[in-house]
Design a protein around this motif. Structure first.
Motif, PDB file in Angstrom:
ATOM      1  N   VAL A 165      36.245  15.961   9.270  1.00  0.00           N
ATOM      2  CA  VAL A 165      35.143  16.848   8.925  1.00  0.00           C
ATOM      3  C   VAL A 165      35.494  17.658   7.679  1.00  0.00           C
ATOM      4  O   VAL A 165      34.643  17.884   6.811  1.00  0.00           O
ATOM      5  CB  VAL A 165      34.820  17.782  10.113  1.00  0.00           C
ATOM      6  N   GLU A 166      36.748  18.083   7.587  1.00  0.00           N
ATOM      7  CA  GLU A 166      37.187  18.875   6.432  1.00  0.00           C
ATOM      8  C   GLU A 166      37.053  18.081   5.134  1.00  0.00           C
ATOM      9  O   GLU A 166      36.629  18.616   4.101  1.00  0.00           O
ATOM     10  CB  GLU A 166      38.631  19.323   6.621  1.00  0.00           C
ATOM     11  N   THR A 168      34.980  15.521   4.582  1.00  0.00           N
ATOM     12  CA  THR A 168      33.553  15.356   4.299  1.00  0.00           C
ATOM     13  C   THR A 168      32.960  16.627   3.709  1.00  0.00           C
ATOM     14  O   THR A 168      32.201  16.576   2.732  1.00  0.00           O
ATOM     15  CB  THR A 168      32.800  14.979   5.589  1.00  0.00           C
ATOM     16  N   GLN A 169      33.318  17.770   4.266  1.00  0.00           N
ATOM     17  CA  GLN A 169      32.777  19.030   3.760  1.00  0.00           C
ATOM     18  C   GLN A 169      33.209  19.265   2.314  1.00  0.00           C
ATOM     19  O   GLN A 169      32.401  19.691   1.480  1.00  0.00           O
ATOM     20  CB  GLN A 169      33.234  20.191   4.644  1.00  0.00           C
ATOM     21  N   LYS A 170      34.465  18.993   2.010  1.00  0.00           N
ATOM     22  CA  LYS A 170      34.954  19.185   0.643  1.00  0.00           C
ATOM     23  C   LYS A 170      34.230  18.253  -0.325  1.00  0.00           C
ATOM     24  O   LYS A 170      33.879  18.649  -1.443  1.00  0.00           O
ATOM     25  CB  LYS A 170      36.461  18.940   0.579  1.00  0.00           C
ATOM     26  N   ILE A 172      31.193  17.004   0.015  1.00  0.00           N
ATOM     27  CA  ILE A 172      29.817  17.478  -0.154  1.00  0.00           C
ATOM     28  C   ILE A 172      29.784  18.682  -1.089  1.00  0.00           C
ATOM     29  O   ILE A 172      28.980  18.743  -2.031  1.00  0.00           O
ATOM     30  CB  ILE A 172      29.201  17.846   1.202  1.00  0.00           C
ATOM     31  N   GLU A 173      30.653  19.636  -0.840  1.00  0.00           N
ATOM     32  CA  GLU A 173      30.629  20.881  -1.617  1.00  0.00           C
ATOM     33  C   GLU A 173      31.036  20.691  -3.067  1.00  0.00           C
ATOM     34  O   GLU A 173      30.676  21.501  -3.925  1.00  0.00           O
ATOM     35  CB  GLU A 173      31.545  21.911  -0.948  1.00  0.00           C
ATOM     36  N   GLN A 191      31.010  14.930  12.915  1.00  0.00           N
ATOM     37  CA  GLN A 191      30.491  14.959  11.544  1.00  0.00           C
ATOM     38  C   GLN A 191      29.019  15.360  11.464  1.00  0.00           C
ATOM     39  O   GLN A 191      28.544  15.748  10.393  1.00  0.00           O
ATOM     40  CB  GLN A 191      30.688  13.582  10.901  1.00  0.00           C
ATOM     41  N   LEU A 194      27.606  18.394   9.539  1.00  0.00           N
ATOM     42  CA  LEU A 194      27.492  18.440   8.084  1.00  0.00           C
ATOM     43  C   LEU A 194      26.309  17.644   7.543  1.00  0.00           C
ATOM     44  O   LEU A 194      26.081  17.619   6.331  1.00  0.00           O
ATOM     45  CB  LEU A 194      28.785  17.911   7.442  1.00  0.00           C
ATOM     46  N   GLN A 197      23.739  19.715   5.506  1.00  0.00           N
ATOM     47  CA  GLN A 197      24.287  20.134   4.215  1.00  0.00           C
ATOM     48  C   GLN A 197      24.301  18.974   3.228  1.00  0.00           C
ATOM     49  O   GLN A 197      24.002  19.155   2.040  1.00  0.00           O
ATOM     50  CB  GLN A 197      25.707  20.676   4.400  1.00  0.00           C
ATOM     51  N   ALA A 198      24.622  17.792   3.705  1.00  0.00           N
ATOM     52  CA  ALA A 198      24.617  16.612   2.835  1.00  0.00           C
ATOM     53  C   ALA A 198      23.209  16.355   2.306  1.00  0.00           C
ATOM     54  O   ALA A 198      23.021  16.068   1.112  1.00  0.00           O
ATOM     55  CB  ALA A 198      25.139  15.396   3.592  1.00  0.00           C
TER      56      ALA A 198
END
Length: 318
Positions: A165-166, A168-170, A172-173, A191, A194, A197-198
């Motif tokens: 998850v970390e 994927t978040q990075k 996306i951001e 997942q 997120l 957000q995606a």
């Protein structure tokens, strides 16, 4: 076959994506060597059957053995009909270190050239980093290298393959990557936190491991003793298998597609029967909201244990 748009790329893909690892190298439960795999002509026939059935999205990688080469032979006369996503070679060296910028660029460009040659095409639709960990995602050279390839027309969109998850978040951001391929299934639903957000960032989500390497099918029985808790938990989903959901794999596929942020789901296919099963699942009625909500509540309580590469190393999937 229903289609969805791949994030903000403008590329339209079939809801079902053909996962190409099984046609390229031994992979999955009960597959021990080449003798358990399709021959090249059989694999090409399978790919043609997929396109004839409306599948337009095909996933492969430089590290998937003969997969790219087989797809190249299958699609050289059908290139305009398919969307091909592939992944570059691993970037870290034998010591786990990332090369410097010039070497990174060389590795990526060489890998892409090898893929283009094998695929018998002059562009790929989605070019992805394979196993993009947090260190790789923090590298400042990679976005520029991929942007240059995109500007040259060698790739249509950029992507990363993540695990956590970390990661994927990075991704996306960062605002850098057009597509993220990530693991998600009935058992491991982390997942999903997120997905919204995606969508807000215009990032296309492609799901892999939707069948948990075959465990969320009829193969997920009589597993290694180390996986007894996993097998017992999988059986809890059986209560949701009732008309119009005929089996567990259909439930798994329709559950993943119940999330509107998901552009496509990868299903590893190495038999015509598996293709027909996947097509029936995708083309059938959508999962009801009630069933989807029930499935969300049945996620495995210790998803960190669902580490398929570790299971492979331990010999629990043979």
């Amino acid at each position: 076959m229903r289609k969805r748009v791949l994030g903000a790329t403008g590329i339209t893909v079939s809801e079902l994506a053909f996962g190409g690892v099984e046609i390229g190298l031994p992979y999955g439960i009960g597959v021990k060597g080449a003798e358990d795999m399709l021959s090249e002509p059989e694999a090409i026939h399978l790919l043609h059957a997929a396109t004839d059935s409306g599948v337009t999205f095909f996933d492969t990688a430089r590290l998937y053995g003969a997969s790219e080469t087989i797809m190249g032979k299958a699609f050289r006369d059908r290139r305009s009909q398919v969307v091909i996503g592939t992944k570059c070679r691993h970037l870290r060296d034998g010591n786990g270190e990332l090369p410097d910028g010039d070497m990174l660029k060389k590795i990526i460009k060489t890998s892409l050239l090898e893929s283009l040659t094998a695929l018998q095409t002059d562009y790929v639709d989605v070019f992805m980093l394979h196993q993009a960990d947090l260190g790789i995602l923090a590298n400042e050279d990679l976005p520029r290298i991929f942007a240059d390839l995109k500007a040259q027309g060698a790739i249509r969109s950029t992507g990363v393959s993540t695990y956590s998850v970390e990661e994927t978040q990075k991704a996306i951001e960062s605002g850098v990557w057009d597509v993220i391929q990530l693991p998600f299934n009935l058992m491991d639903q982390r997942q999903a936190a997120l997905f919204a957000q995606a969508r807000e960032k215009g990032v296309g989500i492609v799901i892999r491991s939707v069948l948990l390497k075959g465990l969320l099918t009829s193969k997920g029985q009589q597993l290694h003793p180390a996986l007894v808790d996993v097998e017992n938990h999988i059986r809890r989903f059986d209560e949701l298998v009732q008309e119009p959901v005929p089996d567990l794999s259909t439930l798994a596929i329709r559950f993943a597609l119940a999330f509107p942020e998901v552009s496509s789901i990868l299903v590893g296919i190495d038999k015509l029967a598996y293709l027909h099963q996947a097509l029936a699942a995708v083309n059938g009625p959508e999962l009801s909201t009630e069933t989807a909500d029930q499935a969300k509540k049945l996620a495995y309580p210790n998803p960190a244990f669902l580490d398929l590469p570790h299971w492979d190393r331990m010999g629990w999937l043979t």
